[in-house]
Write a protein that holds these residues in place. Structure first.
Motif, PDB file in Angstrom:
ATOM      1  N   GLY A 112       0.775  -1.217   0.000  1.00  0.00           N
ATOM      2  CA  GLY A 112       0.000   0.000   0.000  1.00  0.00           C
ATOM      3  C   GLY A 112       0.814   1.278   0.000  1.00  0.00           C
ATOM      4  N   ARG A 113       2.109   1.157   0.144  1.00  0.00           N
ATOM      5  CA  ARG A 113       2.963   2.343   0.196  1.00  0.00           C
ATOM      6  C   ARG A 113       3.896   2.458  -0.998  1.00  0.00           C
ATOM      7  NH1 ARG A 113       3.176   5.152   4.666  1.00  0.00           N
ATOM      8  NH2 ARG A 113       5.306   5.853   4.299  1.00  0.00           N
ATOM      9  N   ARG A 114       4.353   1.342  -1.533  1.00  0.00           N
ATOM     10  CA  ARG A 114       5.361   1.361  -2.587  1.00  0.00           C
ATOM     11  C   ARG A 114       4.761   0.938  -3.924  1.00  0.00           C
ATOM     12  NH1 ARG A 114       9.699  -2.382   0.185  1.00  0.00           N
ATOM     13  NH2 ARG A 114       7.742  -3.388   0.813  1.00  0.00           N
ATOM     14  N   ALA A 115       4.966   1.795  -4.933  1.00  0.00           N
ATOM     15  CA  ALA A 115       4.445   1.516  -6.266  1.00  0.00           C
ATOM     16  C   ALA A 115       5.334   2.176  -7.304  1.00  0.00           C
ATOM     17  CB  ALA A 115       3.009   2.005  -6.400  1.00  0.00           C
ATOM     18  N   VAL A 116       5.283   1.624  -8.526  1.00  0.00           N
ATOM     19  CA  VAL A 116       6.026   2.154  -9.667  1.00  0.00           C
ATOM     20  C   VAL A 116       5.037   2.329 -10.810  1.00  0.00           C
ATOM     21  CG1 VAL A 116       7.964   1.796 -11.234  1.00  0.00           C
ATOM     22  CG2 VAL A 116       8.081   0.901  -8.900  1.00  0.00           C
ATOM     23  N   VAL A 128       9.073   6.784 -15.888  1.00  0.00           N
ATOM     24  CA  VAL A 128       8.764   5.912 -14.760  1.00  0.00           C
ATOM     25  C   VAL A 128       8.845   6.742 -13.482  1.00  0.00           C
ATOM     26  CG1 VAL A 128       9.436   3.882 -13.429  1.00  0.00           C
ATOM     27  CG2 VAL A 128       9.645   3.855 -15.929  1.00  0.00           C
ATOM     28  N   TYR A 129       7.791   6.642 -12.661  1.00  0.00           N
ATOM     29  CA  TYR A 129       7.747   7.300 -11.359  1.00  0.00           C
ATOM     30  C   TYR A 129       7.672   6.253 -10.254  1.00  0.00           C
ATOM     31  CZ  TYR A 129       6.740  11.793 -13.647  1.00  0.00           C
ATOM     32  OH  TYR A 129       6.803  12.924 -14.412  1.00  0.00           O
ATOM     33  N   ARG A 130       8.194   6.605  -9.086  1.00  0.00           N
ATOM     34  CA  ARG A 130       8.224   5.668  -7.968  1.00  0.00           C
ATOM     35  C   ARG A 130       7.849   6.393  -6.675  1.00  0.00           C
ATOM     36  NH1 ARG A 130      11.419   3.425  -3.948  1.00  0.00           N
ATOM     37  NH2 ARG A 130      11.406   1.136  -3.862  1.00  0.00           N
ATOM     38  N   THR A 131       7.055   5.711  -5.825  1.00  0.00           N
ATOM     39  CA  THR A 131       6.714   6.246  -4.511  1.00  0.00           C
ATOM     40  C   THR A 131       6.982   5.208  -3.435  1.00  0.00           C
ATOM     41  OG1 THR A 131       4.977   7.269  -3.148  1.00  0.00           O
ATOM     42  CG2 THR A 131       4.289   5.526  -4.672  1.00  0.00           C
ATOM     43  N   GLU A 132       7.366   5.678  -2.256  1.00  0.00           N
ATOM     44  CA  GLU A 132       7.584   4.805  -1.100  1.00  0.00           C
ATOM     45  C   GLU A 132       6.706   5.205   0.081  1.00  0.00           C
ATOM     46  OE1 GLU A 132      11.751   4.936  -0.233  1.00  0.00           O
ATOM     47  OE2 GLU A 132      12.251   3.487  -1.813  1.00  0.00           O
ATOM     48  N   ASP A 133       5.822   6.179  -0.119  1.00  0.00           N
ATOM     49  CA  ASP A 133       5.004   6.656   0.992  1.00  0.00           C
ATOM     50  C   ASP A 133       3.529   6.754   0.606  1.00  0.00           C
ATOM     51  OD1 ASP A 133       5.047   8.823  -0.719  1.00  0.00           O
ATOM     52  OD2 ASP A 133       6.218  10.113   0.615  1.00  0.00           O
ATOM     53  N   GLY A 134       3.064   5.799  -0.173  1.00  0.00           N
ATOM     54  CA  GLY A 134       1.652   5.767  -0.541  1.00  0.00           C
ATOM     55  C   GLY A 134       1.223   6.841  -1.509  1.00  0.00           C
ATOM     56  N   THR A 137       4.649  11.457  -2.001  1.00  0.00           N
ATOM     57  CA  THR A 137       5.721  12.020  -2.819  1.00  0.00           C
ATOM     58  C   THR A 137       6.110  10.994  -3.876  1.00  0.00           C
ATOM     59  OG1 THR A 137       7.471  11.178  -1.352  1.00  0.00           O
ATOM     60  CG2 THR A 137       6.615  13.397  -0.909  1.00  0.00           C
ATOM     61  N   TRP A 138       6.595  11.497  -5.024  1.00  0.00           N
ATOM     62  CA  TRP A 138       7.026  10.648  -6.130  1.00  0.00           C
ATOM     63  C   TRP A 138       8.413  11.080  -6.582  1.00  0.00           C
ATOM     64  CZ3 TRP A 138       4.103   6.609  -8.182  1.00  0.00           C
ATOM     65  CH2 TRP A 138       2.764   6.544  -7.779  1.00  0.00           C
ATOM     66  N   THR A 139       9.169  10.114  -7.055  1.00  0.00           N
ATOM     67  CA  THR A 139      10.471  10.381  -7.661  1.00  0.00           C
ATOM     68  C   THR A 139      10.430   9.935  -9.110  1.00  0.00           C
ATOM     69  OG1 THR A 139      11.626  10.029  -5.562  1.00  0.00           O
ATOM     70  CG2 THR A 139      12.941   9.906  -7.572  1.00  0.00           C
ATOM     71  N   GLU A 140      10.874  10.790 -10.018  1.00  0.00           N
ATOM     72  CA  GLU A 140      10.995  10.387 -11.411  1.00  0.00           C
ATOM     73  C   GLU A 140      12.244   9.525 -11.543  1.00  0.00           C
ATOM     74  OE1 GLU A 140      12.238  12.521 -15.446  1.00  0.00           O
ATOM     75  OE2 GLU A 140      10.307  13.289 -14.680  1.00  0.00           O
ATOM     76  N   ALA A 141      12.044   8.219 -11.783  1.00  0.00           N
ATOM     77  CA  ALA A 141      13.157   7.275 -11.812  1.00  0.00           C
ATOM     78  C   ALA A 141      13.753   7.099 -13.202  1.00  0.00           C
ATOM     79  CB  ALA A 141      12.697   5.920 -11.282  1.00  0.00           C
ATOM     80  N   PHE A 142      12.978   7.420 -14.245  1.00  0.00           N
ATOM     81  CA  PHE A 142      13.459   7.249 -15.616  1.00  0.00           C
ATOM     82  C   PHE A 142      12.690   8.178 -16.530  1.00  0.00           C
ATOM     83  CE2 PHE A 142      12.702   5.315 -19.815  1.00  0.00           C
ATOM     84  CZ  PHE A 142      14.008   5.241 -20.284  1.00  0.00           C
ATOM     85  N   ARG A 143      13.414   8.809 -17.449  1.00  0.00           N
ATOM     86  CA  ARG A 143      12.797   9.587 -18.519  1.00  0.00           C
ATOM     87  C   ARG A 143      13.475   9.200 -19.831  1.00  0.00           C
ATOM     88  NH1 ARG A 143      11.238  15.942 -18.816  1.00  0.00           N
ATOM     89  NH2 ARG A 143      10.550  15.399 -16.697  1.00  0.00           N
ATOM     90  N   ALA A 181      14.270  -2.186  -7.322  1.00  0.00           N
ATOM     91  CA  ALA A 181      12.860  -1.864  -7.064  1.00  0.00           C
ATOM     92  C   ALA A 181      12.386  -0.635  -7.814  1.00  0.00           C
ATOM     93  CB  ALA A 181      12.614  -1.701  -5.565  1.00  0.00           C
ATOM     94  N   GLY A 182      12.992  -0.356  -8.964  1.00  0.00           N
ATOM     95  CA  GLY A 182      12.546   0.744  -9.793  1.00  0.00           C
ATOM     96  C   GLY A 182      13.204   2.070  -9.507  1.00  0.00           C
ATOM     97  N   ARG A 183      14.204   2.086  -8.645  1.00  0.00           N
ATOM     98  CA  ARG A 183      14.892   3.351  -8.357  1.00  0.00           C
ATOM     99  C   ARG A 183      15.748   3.806  -9.530  1.00  0.00           C
ATOM    100  NH1 ARG A 183      15.076   0.365  -3.631  1.00  0.00           N
ATOM    101  NH2 ARG A 183      14.108   1.366  -1.802  1.00  0.00           N
ATOM    102  N   SER A 184      16.333   2.847 -10.252  1.00  0.00           N
ATOM    103  CA  SER A 184      17.146   3.173 -11.422  1.00  0.00           C
ATOM    104  C   SER A 184      16.891   2.138 -12.504  1.00  0.00           C
ATOM    105  CB  SER A 184      18.638   3.200 -11.056  1.00  0.00           C
ATOM    106  OG  SER A 184      19.084   1.925 -10.629  1.00  0.00           O
ATOM    107  N   TRP A 185      17.112   2.547 -13.782  1.00  0.00           N
ATOM    108  CA  TRP A 185      16.807   1.696 -14.927  1.00  0.00           C
ATOM    109  C   TRP A 185      17.936   1.780 -15.947  1.00  0.00           C
ATOM    110  CZ3 TRP A 185      12.084  -1.019 -15.192  1.00  0.00           C
ATOM    111  CH2 TRP A 185      11.171  -0.708 -14.180  1.00  0.00           C
ATOM    112  N   LYS A 186      18.134   0.699 -16.677  1.00  0.00           N
ATOM    113  CA  LYS A 186      19.126   0.689 -17.753  1.00  0.00           C
ATOM    114  C   LYS A 186      18.590  -0.095 -18.935  1.00  0.00           C
ATOM    115  CE  LYS A 186      21.635  -3.425 -16.150  1.00  0.00           C
ATOM    116  NZ  LYS A 186      22.948  -3.966 -15.732  1.00  0.00           N
TER     117      LYS A 186
END
Length: 369
Positions: A112-116, A128-134, A137-143, A181-186
């Motif tokens: 319920g807290r972590r999603a990509v 790609v966006y990632r959240t760890e707090d439901g 807040t979101w982090t853009e992990a890949f563009r 877990a989706g924090r970085s991509w290659k």
């Protein structure tokens, strides 16, 4: 195709006691598998979708990640991401800020807290966006910075390892990989990827054109070319083999739209022609050998279907959804029959039988028996 074009699938947690979950699953599955009863036998009430009010009638939700009967995430047009923690009775808008112009077509949730979430489109529209707090807040992990790439779908093998796929670049499907877990991509090397057919691409219609089962197996669905195909990798996307699927193609609007595998061997494919004025014969197929061969359903769904999911704790039951209805199989995809005529684009089920569906006009529903 690219405008259309998760099992996946999502890594799921269940909540509550095992005995309660088992009882719920057993009762609901009994209803589903009893549906083919003879006319002289009293039929149990058929399961049905319980439509939930998301308050987002202007949004089409093609991304869906079911965590359990209480918790689910949906993602869609206008950069919208919603989350429920009470079985759909209420929804929280957790859309990433500044994403209103994006089209989310896939979302994978670990709990319920972590999603990509995956946004699709040409060039930088694929993100790609990632959240760890439901979703607070979101982090853009890949563009995506390659104007030739167009990402369609995403899947995870476990909580750390996942893939995303793009339509062909330089004649081959492009695969993006994460191991954190989706924090970085290659981008993975493409030496092990077969050449794409002329006009071949994926459909970003339900988040289910790229699905995983187990620790390393993943399948990719295609359409738009002279033949529809399913590509399989047993090493997390490094090398692939391609097999023709019997679902009709030969047009940018036709092909395999969604896949679901209940294990490494047994899988379902659904699709057809997404245009409302076109027929979709042979819109489903099955495999029992990991996708090396596919067989057309003897009684397929009556129309185009964009999403499919196995019911948990069953070796034979699954649901398929599309704009014109929901179909059920109780014989591993050989025959299908319509349960509901409501419009849905994607479907996902959890081990505690929390089956969810989502689609146009903000429609989200949970299966009720």
């Amino acid at each position: 195709m690219r405008r259309l074009g998760k099992t996946r699938r999502t890594v799921r947690n269940t909540r509550g006691g095992g005995r309660v979950a088992a009882a719920v699953c057993g009762a609901a599955l009994a209803v589903l598998t009893a549906l083919p009863a003879q006319a002289h036998t009293q039929r149990p009430a058929a399961p049905r979708w319980d439509l939930k009010d998301t308050g987002a009638a202007a949004v089409r939700f093609r991304g869906l990640a079911a965590v359990d009967r209480d918790t689910a995430w949906v993602a869609g047009s206008q950069g919208a991401v919603l989350r429920t923690a009470d079985g759909g009775e209420s929804w929280r808008d957790v859309s990433p800020p500044g994403a209103a112009d994006l089209q989310f077509r896939d979302i994978e949730a670990f709990d319920g807290r972590r999603a990509v979430a995956l946004a699709i489109g040409e060039g930088e529209a694929s993100r790609v966006y990632r959240t760890e707090d439901g979703g607070k807040t979101w982090t853009e992990a890949f563009r995506n910075t390659d104007s030739r790439a167009f990402y369609d779908c995403m899947t995870f093998f476990d909580r750390r390892h996942g893939l995303a796929m793009s339509d062909p670049v330089d004649g081959k499907f492009r695969i993006l990989s994460t191991s954190d877990a989706g924090r970085s991509w290659k981008v993975l090397p493409d030496q092990g990827m077969p050449a794409a057919l002329a006009g071949e691409a994926g459909f970003a219609a339900s988040g289910q054109c790229l699905v995983a089962a187990g620790a390393k197996d993943v399948w990719l669905a295609t359409g738009g070319a002279a033949r529809a195909r399913v590509l399989h990798s047993s090493d997390r996307g490094l090398t692939w083999t391609a097999t023709d699927a019997p679902i009709p193609a030969g047009d940018p609007a036709r092909g395999v739209f969604a896949l679901a595998f209940r294990d490494r061997a047994h899988g379902l494919a659904v699709g057809g022609d997404y245009r409302a004025d076109q027929q979709s014969p042979q819109a489903a197929a099955t495999t029992g050998d990991g996708g090396r061969t596919w067989r057309t359903a003897a009684t397929p769904p009556p129309a185009y279907r964009s999403g499919v999911a196995w019911l948990p704790h069953s070796r034979t039951a699954a649901l398929a959804v599309g704009p014109t209805g929901t179909d059920l199989t109780t014989d591993s995809g050989r025959t299908w029959r319509t349960l509901d005529t409501g419009s849905y684009d994607t479907v996902d089920c959890t081990p505690d039988l929390g089956c969810w569906a989502a689609g146009e006009q903000g429609r989200v529903a949970r299966l009720k028996s």
